[in-house]
Scaffold this motif. Sequence first.
Motif, short mmCIF file in Angstrom:
data_model
loop_
_atom_site.label_atom_id
_atom_site.label_comp_id
_atom_site.label_asym_id
_atom_site.label_seq_id
_atom_site.Cartn_x
_atom_site.Cartn_y
_atom_site.Cartn_z
N GLU A 29 0.84 -1.21 0.00
CA GLU A 29 0.00 0.00 0.00
C GLU A 29 0.87 1.25 0.00
O GLU A 29 0.55 2.24 -0.70
CB GLU A 29 -0.92 0.00 1.22
N ALA A 30 1.96 1.25 0.76
CA ALA A 30 2.84 2.41 0.82
C ALA A 30 3.50 2.68 -0.53
O ALA A 30 3.60 3.83 -0.97
CB ALA A 30 3.90 2.20 1.90
N LEU A 31 3.94 1.63 -1.22
CA LEU A 31 4.57 1.80 -2.52
C LEU A 31 3.57 2.30 -3.56
O LEU A 31 3.91 3.15 -4.40
CB LEU A 31 5.20 0.49 -2.97
N CYS A 32 2.35 1.79 -3.51
CA CYS A 32 1.32 2.26 -4.45
C CYS A 32 1.02 3.74 -4.24
O CYS A 32 0.78 4.48 -5.20
CB CYS A 32 0.05 1.43 -4.30
N ALA A 33 1.05 4.19 -2.97
CA ALA A 33 0.79 5.60 -2.68
C ALA A 33 1.97 6.46 -3.09
O ALA A 33 1.79 7.58 -3.59
CB ALA A 33 0.51 5.77 -1.19
N ARG A 34 3.19 5.95 -2.89
CA ARG A 34 4.40 6.74 -3.23
C ARG A 34 4.59 6.85 -4.74
O ARG A 34 5.09 7.85 -5.24
CB ARG A 34 5.62 6.07 -2.60
N PHE A 35 4.18 5.82 -5.48
CA PHE A 35 4.36 5.82 -6.94
C PHE A 35 3.01 5.59 -7.61
O PHE A 35 2.74 4.51 -8.16
CB PHE A 35 5.34 4.72 -7.35
N PRO A 36 2.13 6.59 -7.58
CA PRO A 36 0.77 6.40 -8.12
C PRO A 36 0.75 6.14 -9.62
O PRO A 36 -0.25 5.62 -10.14
CB PRO A 36 0.07 7.72 -7.77
N GLN A 37 1.82 6.47 -10.31
CA GLN A 37 1.86 6.23 -11.76
C GLN A 37 2.09 4.76 -12.09
O GLN A 37 1.94 4.37 -13.25
CB GLN A 37 2.95 7.11 -12.40
N GLN A 40 -1.15 -0.94 -9.30
CA GLN A 40 -0.95 -1.93 -8.24
C GLN A 40 -0.61 -3.31 -8.77
O GLN A 40 0.25 -3.99 -8.18
CB GLN A 40 -2.17 -2.00 -7.33
N PRO A 41 -1.24 -3.80 -9.86
CA PRO A 41 -0.86 -5.13 -10.35
C PRO A 41 0.62 -5.27 -10.70
O PRO A 41 1.18 -6.37 -10.58
CB PRO A 41 -1.74 -5.30 -11.59
N ILE A 42 1.26 -4.17 -11.12
CA ILE A 42 2.69 -4.24 -11.43
C ILE A 42 3.49 -4.45 -10.15
O ILE A 42 4.41 -5.27 -10.09
CB ILE A 42 3.14 -2.97 -12.17
N TRP A 43 3.10 -3.73 -9.08
CA TRP A 43 3.78 -3.94 -7.80
C TRP A 43 3.54 -5.36 -7.30
O TRP A 43 4.46 -6.00 -6.77
CB TRP A 43 3.30 -2.92 -6.77
N GLU A 44 2.33 -5.85 -7.45
CA GLU A 44 2.03 -7.21 -7.00
C GLU A 44 2.89 -8.22 -7.75
O GLU A 44 3.39 -9.19 -7.16
CB GLU A 44 0.55 -7.51 -7.20
N SER A 45 3.10 -7.99 -9.03
CA SER A 45 3.94 -8.87 -9.82
C SER A 45 5.39 -8.83 -9.34
O SER A 45 6.07 -9.85 -9.26
CB SER A 45 3.87 -8.49 -11.30
N GLY A 114 11.67 6.43 -16.64
CA GLY A 114 11.66 5.45 -17.71
C GLY A 114 13.03 4.89 -18.04
O GLY A 114 13.20 4.24 -19.07
N PHE A 115 14.02 5.13 -17.18
CA PHE A 115 15.38 4.68 -17.46
C PHE A 115 15.81 3.63 -16.45
O PHE A 115 15.74 3.85 -15.24
CB PHE A 115 16.36 5.86 -17.42
N VAL A 116 16.26 2.48 -16.94
CA VAL A 116 16.74 1.40 -16.09
C VAL A 116 18.16 1.00 -16.49
O VAL A 116 19.09 1.08 -15.70
CB VAL A 116 15.81 0.18 -16.16
#
Length: 296
Positions: A29-37, A40-45, A114-116
């Motif tokens: 939940e904290a990560l989804c709030a910090r990075f709203p862009q 959530q499914p990406i964080w879950e993955s 967008g840079f990794v």
Amino acid sequence: MTRRPLPLCDGVPASRLQLPPGPWRTVLEALCARFPQIPQPIWESRFARGRVLAADEATPLAMDAAYRVGLEVAYYREVDEEPVVAAIERIVHMDAHLVVVDKPHGLPVVPAGGFVRQTLLHRLIERLDNPHLVPLHRIDRATAGLVLFSAEPGTRAAYQALFREGRIDKRYEALAPPLPHLTFPYVHRSRIERGVPFFRMRECAGVPNSETRIDVRERMSDCWRYRLEPVTGRKHQLRVHLAALGAPILHDPWYPELRETDAAAPALQLLAASLAFDDPRDGRRRRFDSQLRLQR
């Protein structure tokens, strides 16, 4: 205290975040709030694939890991289509403990946005085959010039202390409009806080938390070449300070006003020109100078 080294994931170093105060029940939940862009499914993955870690233990966090203020989380960024940065970095100095690099305009120091893989850190890790490389400081993606890396975990803390304790001399150059009404050298102090959008900073009322020493190296008809010495290290400090004085750095797309740009836009005329310090290992004076040059 030296941070615990984290493994690379597909050659990509981990990003770190210390969780701020908030009402969240879980790290997710904290990560989804910090990075709203980031949906959530990406964080879950990422959690499911072990790409979100407790940084102090370097162990994967469970999807339902409890939120805790101050917990340092490590995660691995992923992007579908990453822009290619054609400009090439130049190694200025390299030994067993330090690597000094001239970074070109447009290349991020570490993974962001967008840079990794198109980052200075990732390029150097692959080029030098050293997963222990860590930047001792950072400059903006839009800024060119010198970046100092620690190459050896055993001496890293000593070099990090140079920056933390203000024992390193950093000098920048910038091209910007003339400021004939000021007497140089000039010192600008102000309070800088996060602005809107989130990636911009702004000056505001209050006790100053930023300071820059400014001098003029060359007076041309349409712009001057300034020497800038940041006493403090606030995000975008030099860009914010010159814009506030009425001399925004040439081709700055964010200050004083946010404007649209494209890949063909001229580069921001800001250069990290030199770094100088007494080496904590043997006390000798060291200085490194950028070979890059600003152009109008």
